[in-house]
Design a protein around this motif. Structure first.
Motif, short mmCIF file in Angstrom:
data_model
loop_
_atom_site.label_atom_id
_atom_site.label_comp_id
_atom_site.label_asym_id
_atom_site.label_seq_id
_atom_site.Cartn_x
_atom_site.Cartn_y
_atom_site.Cartn_z
N SER A 177 0.84 -1.21 0.00
CA SER A 177 0.00 0.00 0.00
C SER A 177 0.87 1.25 0.00
O SER A 177 0.59 2.22 -0.72
N LEU A 178 1.92 1.25 0.80
CA LEU A 178 2.85 2.39 0.81
C LEU A 178 3.52 2.54 -0.55
O LEU A 178 3.72 3.66 -1.04
N LEU A 179 3.87 1.40 -1.16
CA LEU A 179 4.51 1.43 -2.47
C LEU A 179 3.60 2.09 -3.50
O LEU A 179 4.07 2.84 -4.37
N GLN A 180 2.28 1.82 -3.41
CA GLN A 180 1.33 2.43 -4.35
C GLN A 180 1.40 3.95 -4.28
O GLN A 180 1.26 4.65 -5.30
N SER A 181 1.60 4.49 -3.08
CA SER A 181 1.68 5.95 -2.93
C SER A 181 2.91 6.50 -3.66
O SER A 181 2.83 7.51 -4.36
N PHE A 182 4.04 5.81 -3.50
CA PHE A 182 5.25 6.24 -4.21
C PHE A 182 5.06 6.15 -5.72
O PHE A 182 5.41 7.09 -6.46
N LEU A 183 4.49 5.04 -6.19
CA LEU A 183 4.28 4.87 -7.63
C LEU A 183 3.33 5.93 -8.18
O LEU A 183 3.51 6.42 -9.30
N GLY A 184 2.34 6.32 -7.38
CA GLY A 184 1.41 7.36 -7.81
C GLY A 184 2.11 8.70 -7.97
O GLY A 184 1.86 9.43 -8.94
N ILE A 185 2.99 9.03 -7.03
CA ILE A 185 3.76 10.27 -7.13
C ILE A 185 4.63 10.24 -8.39
O ILE A 185 4.73 11.22 -9.13
N ALA A 186 5.27 9.09 -8.63
CA ALA A 186 6.14 8.95 -9.81
C ALA A 186 5.33 9.09 -11.09
O ALA A 186 5.71 9.82 -12.01
#
Length: 283
Positions: free
Chosen positions: A151-160
């Motif tokens: 879930s945390l990774l999804q946040s980073f990928l969204g920013i990218a």
């Protein structure tokens, strides 16, 4: 070396994610000086400070302070210089990247350039990656730990993905093989459950099968058949991870009447059975 080696993320981790922070003058660990190779997964770099150089498909790329960059599955790359780099390395199974984010990243095909983060964006990315690293590598995982990490990774990928939307390049500047490769991969995502043969995709794209295969090999290094199987297995992984369907149901959804054949296909491609994959990812 008979061919360019392809490194698989599943050979190193079972969570679909590898993350580490690198610092200036860090010594390479055993096996880390990989030379030119391809990966079957995405790689993201966030540069906090310093400089680094990579060779990506014959183009030398320079990364500077406050930059975000990614490497697509299949792109040939190797490190030139990273002794002065300070930042983050993140390897991500394609399974964990939502289709709309993938579309953004693959829209940059052959032309992706570093995205420069402002101070706020850099702090957000580094804070997220620090938390992901902490949760991913903690000695005693808590309940739902992998789900929390993802879930945390999804946040980073969204920013990218949001950042790279701003860097979308004109499709007209791509070569014809690159344009066709992008069109094929987009069609593949849409049709993978119903179309399996290279000839069917060639027909949909109004080109010959041989030309489509030649274009894919020139741009990505892999054949049409490879990408079809790769997308089938990726969709199977998604269904195993996110849905409650059993293996037989998943096989039928993906167009395979013989679920035993589907299970053999999955194991041959991943070296693990569908049920073992589900158990590993849902720890």
């Amino acid at each position: 070396m008979k061919d360019i080696p392809v490194h698989q993320l599943q050979d190193r981790v079972s969570s679909g994610l590898e993350i580490r922070h690198f610092v200036p003058h860090e010594k390479l660990g055993k096996g880390e000086d990989l030379g030119a190779h391809r990966d079957d997964h995405y790689i993201f770099f966030v540069m906090e400070d310093g400089i680094a150089s990579l060779m990506i498909d014959f183009d030398e790329l320079h990364l500077q302070k406050s930059s975000l960059y990614y490497i697509l599955p299949g792109q040939v790359h190797h490190r030139i210089r990273a002794t002065e780099a300070d930042g983050w390395f993140v390897a991500v199974d394609t399974l964990l990247i939502p289709p709309d984010y993938r579309d953004v990243f693959e829209n940059q095909l052959l032309l992706q350039q570093p995205f420069y983060l402002d101070e706020r964006q850099l702090n957000q990315c580094c804070s997220l990656l620090g938390l992901i690293d902490e949760k991913h590598n903690q000695d005693e995982p808590t309940p739902f730990n992998i789900s929390i990490v993802h879930s945390l990774l999804q946040s980073f990928l969204g920013i990218a993905a949001a950042g790279f939307v701003c860097l979308s390049s004109s499709r007209s500047s791509l070569s014809r093989p690159a344009q066709l490769s992008h069109q094929f991969k987009k069609l593949l995502v849409q049709k993978v459950r119903t179309l399996k043969s290279p000839s069917a995709y060639a027909s949909q794209l109004n080109v010959s099968e041989s030309y489509l295969n030649e274009s894919l090999k020139k741009v990505t290094g892999f054949s049409v058949s490879y990408w079809v199987q790769n997308e089938v297995i990726l969709e199977a992984k998604r269904l195993l991870y996110y849905s409650q369907m059993n293996v037989k149901e998943i096989a039928h959804v993906l167009g395979y009447e013989d679920h035993a054949y589907f299970s053999r296909l999955f194991k041959k491609a991943t070296n693990i059975t569908p049920l073992s994959f589900r158990a590993n990812y849902r720890k």
